[in-house]
Design an enzyme around this catalytic site. Structure first.
Site, short mmCIF file in Angstrom:
data_model
loop_
_atom_site.label_atom_id
_atom_site.label_comp_id
_atom_site.label_asym_id
_atom_site.label_seq_id
_atom_site.Cartn_x
_atom_site.Cartn_y
_atom_site.Cartn_z
N GLU A 154 0.84 -1.20 0.00
CA GLU A 154 0.00 0.00 0.00
C GLU A 154 0.87 1.25 0.00
O GLU A 154 0.60 2.21 -0.74
CB GLU A 154 -0.92 0.01 1.22
CG GLU A 154 -1.78 1.25 1.31
CD GLU A 154 -2.46 1.41 2.66
OE1 GLU A 154 -3.39 2.24 2.74
OE2 GLU A 154 -2.07 0.73 3.63
N ASP A 178 0.74 3.82 -3.16
CA ASP A 178 0.35 5.22 -2.98
C ASP A 178 1.26 6.13 -3.80
O ASP A 178 0.80 7.04 -4.49
CB ASP A 178 0.43 5.58 -1.49
CG ASP A 178 0.16 7.05 -1.23
OD1 ASP A 178 -0.97 7.50 -1.43
OD2 ASP A 178 1.13 7.76 -0.83
N GLU A 183 -4.51 0.61 -3.33
CA GLU A 183 -3.10 0.99 -3.44
C GLU A 183 -2.18 -0.22 -3.29
O GLU A 183 -1.12 -0.27 -3.92
CB GLU A 183 -2.75 2.06 -2.42
CG GLU A 183 -3.38 3.40 -2.74
CD GLU A 183 -3.13 4.46 -1.69
OE1 GLU A 183 -2.80 4.10 -0.53
OE2 GLU A 183 -3.27 5.65 -2.00
#
Length: 161
Positions: A47, A51, A119
């Site tokens: 994640e 991002d 993400e």
């Protein structure tokens, strides 16, 4: 349906086939699943990476397709496109919650953070297939197209408005 078949179904839904299925498994594993194995990898590191990849791809898209936008306008539009609300929409479209591996302490029906896994999927695709595959996935999920950029620029509008 067994986990392997479920992951295969997810890959079909998202339009990307993993070379390393363990990356997809990690991207879809909630940290509540670490009860039996504290060292088991979970979605969080992917994640983090996803991002940054998402922000880069959206930033590049906005920069190239909105030449009349100021830095502030670009920042605001990127924020709008990458926020939790947009990611929740994408997670819902993919029925992402159905694919996440939870530990017994988390009720799937009540879990509200499934948007965070968008993400982690992006991060896993980036590691597995590289930047171009991640870019394709993001452009698909976010419906980013280069249709008529000159006309949009002339009108001073953002293509994603």
């Amino acid at each position: 349906m067994n986990r392997t078949e479920l992951l295969r179904r997810f890959q079909t839904a998202c339009g990307y086939t993993f070379k390393r299925s363990e990356l997809l498994e990690e991207a879809l594993t909630h940290d509540s699943n670490r009860v039996n194995n504290r060292d088991a990898p979970t979605y969080q590191r992917l994640e983090f990476l996803g991002d940054s990849v998402l922000n880069l791809v959206v930033s590049e898209y906005l920069y190239r397709n909105n030449p009349n936008f100021t830095e502030g306008q670009l920042t605001n539009k990127r924020s709008e496109l990458t926020d939790a609300t947009k990611q929740r929409q994408i997670a819902d479209q993919l029925a992402l919650k159905d694919y996440i591996l939870f530990g017994q302490s988390v009720a799937r029906e009540q879990f509200r953070g499934h948007h965070s896994f968008v993400e982690s999927i992006i991060g896993a695709v980036y590691i597995d297939g590289g930047m171009e595959e991640a870019r394709k996935l993001i452009r698909k999920f976010w419906e980013l197209t280069d249709a008529a950029p000159a006309a949009a620029a002339a009108a001073g509008a953002c293509l994603l408005s």
